[in-house]
Design an enzyme around this catalytic site. Structure first.
Site, mmCIF file in Angstrom:
data_model
loop_
_atom_site.group_PDB
_atom_site.id
_atom_site.type_symbol
_atom_site.label_atom_id
_atom_site.label_comp_id
_atom_site.label_asym_id
_atom_site.label_seq_id
_atom_site.Cartn_x
_atom_site.Cartn_y
_atom_site.Cartn_z
ATOM 1 N N ASP A 183 8.545 -70.051 77.800
ATOM 2 C CA ASP A 183 8.706 -70.769 77.531
ATOM 3 C C ASP A 183 8.531 -71.014 75.934
ATOM 4 O O ASP A 183 8.009 -69.990 75.492
ATOM 5 C CB ASP A 183 8.367 -71.871 77.872
ATOM 6 C CG ASP A 183 6.323 -71.611 77.485
ATOM 7 O OD1 ASP A 183 6.071 -71.985 76.383
ATOM 8 O OD2 ASP A 183 5.302 -71.199 78.675
ATOM 9 N N GLU B 292 6.385 -73.220 64.218
ATOM 10 C CA GLU B 292 5.936 -72.521 63.958
ATOM 11 C C GLU B 292 7.314 -70.972 63.994
ATOM 12 O O GLU B 292 6.987 -69.878 63.471
ATOM 13 C CB GLU B 292 4.319 -71.716 64.868
ATOM 14 C CG GLU B 292 3.319 -72.768 64.146
ATOM 15 C CD GLU B 292 2.564 -73.330 65.188
ATOM 16 O OE1 GLU B 292 2.455 -73.575 66.438
ATOM 17 O OE2 GLU B 292 1.128 -73.049 64.311
ATOM 18 N N HIS C 115 1.226 -66.057 65.610
ATOM 19 C CA HIS C 115 -0.472 -65.654 65.023
ATOM 20 C C HIS C 115 -0.099 -64.517 64.174
ATOM 21 O O HIS C 115 -0.511 -64.816 62.634
ATOM 22 C CB HIS C 115 -1.102 -64.675 66.226
ATOM 23 C CG HIS C 115 -1.345 -65.491 66.951
ATOM 24 N ND1 HIS C 115 -2.692 -65.476 68.035
ATOM 25 C CD2 HIS C 115 -1.323 -66.746 67.418
ATOM 26 C CE1 HIS C 115 -2.664 -65.861 68.693
ATOM 27 N NE2 HIS C 115 -1.799 -67.272 68.580
ATOM 28 N N GLU D 192 6.257 -73.774 72.933
ATOM 29 C CA GLU D 192 6.348 -75.025 72.665
ATOM 30 C C GLU D 192 6.727 -75.551 70.914
ATOM 31 O O GLU D 192 7.801 -76.261 70.375
ATOM 32 C CB GLU D 192 4.725 -75.198 72.425
ATOM 33 C CG GLU D 192 4.271 -76.182 72.642
ATOM 34 C CD GLU D 192 2.779 -76.489 72.786
ATOM 35 O OE1 GLU D 192 2.649 -77.515 73.802
ATOM 36 O OE2 GLU D 192 1.529 -75.991 72.277
ATOM 37 N N TYR E 148 1.037 -85.154 68.187
ATOM 38 C CA TYR E 148 0.487 -83.757 69.110
ATOM 39 C C TYR E 148 1.897 -83.076 69.152
ATOM 40 O O TYR E 148 2.484 -82.728 68.881
ATOM 41 C CB TYR E 148 -0.094 -83.757 70.410
ATOM 42 C CG TYR E 148 -1.667 -83.812 70.279
ATOM 43 C CD1 TYR E 148 -2.287 -84.199 69.060
ATOM 44 C CD2 TYR E 148 -2.213 -83.844 72.112
ATOM 45 C CE1 TYR E 148 -3.736 -84.662 68.940
ATOM 46 C CE2 TYR E 148 -3.799 -84.338 70.564
ATOM 47 C CZ TYR E 148 -4.170 -84.395 69.808
ATOM 48 O OH TYR E 148 -5.852 -85.122 70.134
ATOM 49 N N ASP F 163 2.718 -66.157 72.017
ATOM 50 C CA ASP F 163 2.126 -66.838 70.971
ATOM 51 C C ASP F 163 1.510 -65.057 69.719
ATOM 52 O O ASP F 163 1.710 -65.947 67.931
ATOM 53 C CB ASP F 163 1.157 -67.511 71.041
ATOM 54 C CG ASP F 163 1.161 -68.926 71.636
ATOM 55 O OD1 ASP F 163 2.594 -68.753 72.517
ATOM 56 O OD2 ASP F 163 0.939 -70.033 71.925
#
Ligand SMILES: *[C@@H]1O[C@H](CO)[C@@H](O)[C@H](O)[C@H]1NC(C)=O
Ligand SMILES: *[C@@H]1O[C@H](CO)[C@@H](O)[C@H](O)[C@H]1NC(C)=O
Ligand SMILES: *[C@@H]1O[C@H](CO)[C@@H](O)[C@H](O)[C@H]1NC(C)=O
Ligand SMILES: *[C@@H]1O[C@H](CO)[C@@H](O)[C@H](O)[C@H]1NC(C)=O
Ligand SMILES: *[C@@H]1O[C@H](CO)[C@@H](O)[C@H](O)[C@H]1NC(C)=O
Length: 822
Positions: A647, A653, A578, A649, A731, A574
């Site tokens: 992957d 972002e 971040h 999600e 979600y 991520d």
């Protein structure tokens, strides 16, 4: 309301726009006018009510962008009329007539790019070491299994990562093929490289296969259609990798420690054949499906090439081409075929869906070894090129497979190399065979997106009415007074970045959209203090530059021993999320404070380099850790072995991270970075709309899956309509919405948002959602129903618990107002 006439003396262009309602809303914005011919390097600007306010555009040769000219409103006079400052111009070529502009001119933007991008925009951001306050250490908890020493830092989130993680035997997807080291396992018990291609009818939908839509679909793994091995390989075999790049890696199978490779597999995303380079051992071919027939071709395809046709017990046909010292095969049993002698050369295999044999015959003998990326921009036109370097027959043109979003953006020249041969992929629709040694792909760049709310569909005056600005100001006054340090000095880079980004958005809104510069400046002071904790590396888990893989990570896992802490930041999970939030926040601070910008540029650039270093010329970071230029989106998954591949999600972002690069490039005057950000955004929008965000007319993903409207988590091998943190609809859908920012309207079309809303949130369902997700849903609503969104956020009994830690009511109101022309 005052009606001003802006008269910009140009030639051959006339633009009319609407009058604006509030001069203060114009401050810091300007006009941005694409022109097709060149522009006279002198522009005078005047108003009919303010007398003449003229200004010269400097014909600075270094500040030339050939297709745009801009002026920006820099300060407000007491009478409410803006003064203007022209920003850029270009050289004289053809005469240009008058440009008549009735202010404000749309699209309104924040700042015009004054510098010109290079002919190849993939230029280094910096090449020096990260700033000294970020310490350095040589170790990382994840071993670099089998990776041969190489000069460039290692990509941590790339398609081949399973070859150096954990058991080293999970699959890697080059598309349309997948490869996995058999490692003595599976049906074949081979020690070679297992190759698979999965047909659409093998996809498994579940858990209820007849549900429409089903929650997930997954492709079977562990099917060993063909295994390329050698007699020399056995239980001492080791797997090593070398030449790891953003697009490719060599995988070697070594009979025993210290021996030279028996087989090397040059893996390149999209490769048309799986190519095995044999180094003088005895080739062995195995199959977990079992061989029905192996037939040597009696006709010669090309000099030096031997061809075999293989039919497996599942009825599927594969072709094998051997080029080198002569290969003959003998069938030992229905699972094992062996060469009759040792062999030095290449063995290539490809699956023939029925009509591809002629193409494979023509393309065999050549194979890609890696992909070189280059790109350029010209105003709103962007273009990028994949140039494939080639091994084997140099006079043979490569067969490579393109994903649907590639084919949709191929230049006319590349379009002419597209064939009718298609093989399906696991999660990206059908690949198409292209016969070319390079591809050129064109995109329209979203250059009009700035910090302000943006709507591609309507040309609306984004200047707020007085009452709108007042309502936003009332909310912003309270929100900007929150304790920024307290909310951002957390033990998580993710949550800290979100908090900083939230306050940056509030301050931007006050300064640029409602004209409350005093309040904005006071807030900015606090935001800089909060941000300083990070630039001085004094946060709870400071960053460290680790040189084992090559990157800047949180020290959290080093300290706690927990590989999953802070969403796995230390393990390179991520990072683009971040760091994207920090970069976006920094862009706003830098937009407002040039001194801060200069002082902190190297620190922020370090985060940029960590996630999106554009070139191997930077020796401290791998090239594009997260964004995958083949897939057209990023992968979030860091250094953890995974059976279903890399992957991602949160597609939203991901979008945010590209947008952050664009805006940071813009405020720092790094025209190449801004251009790369624009290009990455354009590609992301295309890729997301193909694979992650499903309008009802999506023809790429399985028809029965489209009803989910979003992917959920998209892996290389499966798509699962869920999240890592729960399965509530808000979600699953919401993690593809947040953060709501100007490019949200680019990736999430009004039609898509409406369709999704009707499936999941209409008829009072959004109203029942609790907590911060409720705010996310209603902010997203602004993309299709800005008035409804505005009504929600401006309501008298608004509850602060409807905002998550990365969201402000101020910015949500500004977005709704901006999108709705309120
Ligand atoms: C599976 O989905 C179908 C179609 O929606 C439904 O009729 C059936 O009851 C479901 N089965 C289970 C076990 O939930
Ligand atoms: C490895 O393979 C060799 C030769 O086939 C065999 O003799 C030996 O027992 C195997 N060792 C292990 C640990 O399986
Ligand atoms: C292509 O190159 C190969 C190897 O160099 C050579 O044998 C062959 O004749 C060439 N073919 C053509 C059509 O030039
Ligand atoms: C903000 O929070 C920090 C940390 O909790 C605290 O030290 C500081 O005093 C607070 N500032 C104000 C103005 O309340
Ligand atoms: C799907 O429909 C939308 C809205 O009508 C349209 O803008 C878009 O181009 C369509 N996409 C495809 C792939 O046809």
């Amino acid at each position: 309301m005052q009606s001003l006439i802006w008269l910009v003396v140009l030639r051959a262009l006339e633009v009319h726009a609407r009058p604006y309602s509030e001069a203060s809303a114009l401050k810091g914005r300007g006009i941005f006018i694409p022109v097709t011919s060149s522009v006279v390097p002198s522009v005078s600007v005047s108003t009919s009510t303010n007398g003449a306010a003229s200004a010269q555009i400097l014909p600075t040769p270094s500040a030339v962008r050939p297709d745009t000219i801009g002026v920006v409103f820099t300060s407000l006079k007491t009478d409410g009329l803006p003064t203007v400052q022209p920003l850029i111009c270009t050289s004289i070529a053809t005469p240009i007539s008058r440009l008549l502009v009735t202010g404000p001119v749309m699209p309104i933007f924040n700042k015009v790019q004054a510098d010109t991008a290079s002919s190849n925009i993939f230029q280094p951001i910096a090449t020096d070491s990260p700033p000294s306050q970020i310490g350095s250490r040589p170790d990382h908890p994840v071993a670099r299994l089998g990776i041969k020493p190489q000069t460039s830092p290692l990509g941590t989130n790339k398609f081949y990562a399973n070859f150096f993680l954990g058991s080293q035997s999970s699959s890697s997807w080059t598309h349309p093929y997948s490869l996995a080291w058999s490692k003595g396992g599976g049906t074949s018990k081979s020690w070679g490289m297992s190759v698979a291609h999965i047909n659409d009818n093998q996809k498994v939908f579940g858990p209820n296969a007849t549900a429409n839509p089903p929650q997930y679909f997954i492709n079977p793994i562990g099917i060993q259609s063909l295994v390329l091995s050698a007699l020399e390989l056995g239980n001492s075999t080791q797997l090593s990798t070398d030449s790891l790049t953003a697009f490719s890696a060599n995988v070697n199978l070594i009979p025993s420690s210290g021996a030279s490779p028996a087989i090397t597999f040059p893996l390149v995303q999209g490769m048309g054949f799986v190519t095995a380079i044999y180094n003088g051992g005895t080739p062995v071919l195995q199959s977990g499906i079992l061989f029905r027939s192996v037939t040597k071709s009696t006709t010669s395809i090309k000099p030096g090439i031997t061809k075999f046709t293989i039919v497996l017990e599942d009825g599927k046909k594969w072709l094998l081409y051997a080029q080198g010292s002569g290969l003959d095969l003998t069938v030992v049993n229905n699972g094992l075929v062996q060469a009759t002698s040792t062999f030095k050369g290449t063995v290539q295999i490809a699956k023939d869906p029925g009509e591809a044999e002629g193409l494979y015959d023509a393309a065999c003998g050549a194979y890609p070894t890696t992909t070189e990326l280059s790109g350029n921009v010209d105003g709103a036109k962007g273009s990028y090129t994949f140039s494939f370097t080639k091994g084997g027959l140099q006079n043979t043109t490569l067969l490579m497979f393109a994903l649907p979003h590639h084919v949709a953006s191929f230049s006319p020249a590349t379009q002419s190399s597209v064939t009718k041969v298609q093989l399906t992929t696991t999660t990206k629709g059908k690949t198409t065979a292209v016969i070319a040694d390079s591809w050129i792909l064109d995109e329209n760049l979203p250059i009009g997106i700035g910090f302000a709310p943006w709507n591609p569909a309507t040309v609306k005056d984004t200047a707020f009415s007085g009452s709108t600005a007042g309502a936003i100001r009332d909310v912003a006054k309270v929100e900007v007074a929150q304790n920024m340090s307290e909310q951002s000095n957390l033990n998580s880079m993710y949550y800290s970045g979100k908090a900083l980004a939230k306050f940056a958005g509030i301050i931007y809104t006050l300064n640029d959209l409602t004209g409350d510069t005093g309040l904005a400046q006071a807030g900015l002071k606090n935001l800089k203090v909060a941000f300083d904790v990070f630039t001085t590396n004094k946060q709870q888990y400071p960053l460290v530059h680790e040189t084992a893989w090559g990157g800047v990570v949180s020290t959290a896992s080093y300290v706690t021993g927990d590989s999953g802490v802070d969403f796995g930041n230390t393990y390179y999970n991520d990072h683009h999320f971040h760091y994207g939030y920090f970069i976006y926040a920094a862009a706003i601070i830098g937009h407002l404070d040039n001194t801060w910008l200069t002082a902190n540029k190297a620190w922020v650039n370090t985060l940029v380099r960590d996630i999106a270093n554009p070139t191997t010329q930077d020796p401290h970071f791998p090239v594009y850790r997260n964004f995958d230029w083949y897939h057209g989106h990023s992968f979030a998954h860091g250094l953890y072995e995974t059976a279903d591949g890399r992957d991602e999600e949160s597609s939203s972002e991901d979008t945010m991270s590209a947008y952050a690069l664009k805006m940071w490039g813009q405020v720092t005057g790094d025209a190449n970075m801004e251009a790369r950000g624009n290009l990455q955004l354009a590609i992301t929008a295309r890729s997301l709309q193909s694979y992650f965000l499903y309008e009802s007319n999506n023809t790429i993903q399985p028809a029965n899956f489209i009803g989910n409207k979003v992917s959920g988590i998209l892996f290389e091998n499966k798509i699962d309509h869920t999240t890592y943190f729960g399965a509530n609809p808000e979600y699953i859908q919401g993690i593809h919405m947040l953060p709501l920012l100007p490019p949200s309207a680019l990736t999430r079309t009004a039609n898509f948002v409406k369709e999704e809303w009707d499936v999941y949130f209409s008829n009072g369902r959004a109203e029942k959602v609790t907590g911060g997700w409720k705010g996310v849903l209603y902010a997203n609503l602004a993309l299709t129903d800005p008035k409804g969104s505005w009504n929600f956020f401006s309501q008298g009994n608004f509850d602060g618990s409807w905002l998550d830690g990365g969201a402000s009511r101020t910015w949500y109101m500004a977005m709704a107002a901006g999108l709705g022309g309120l």
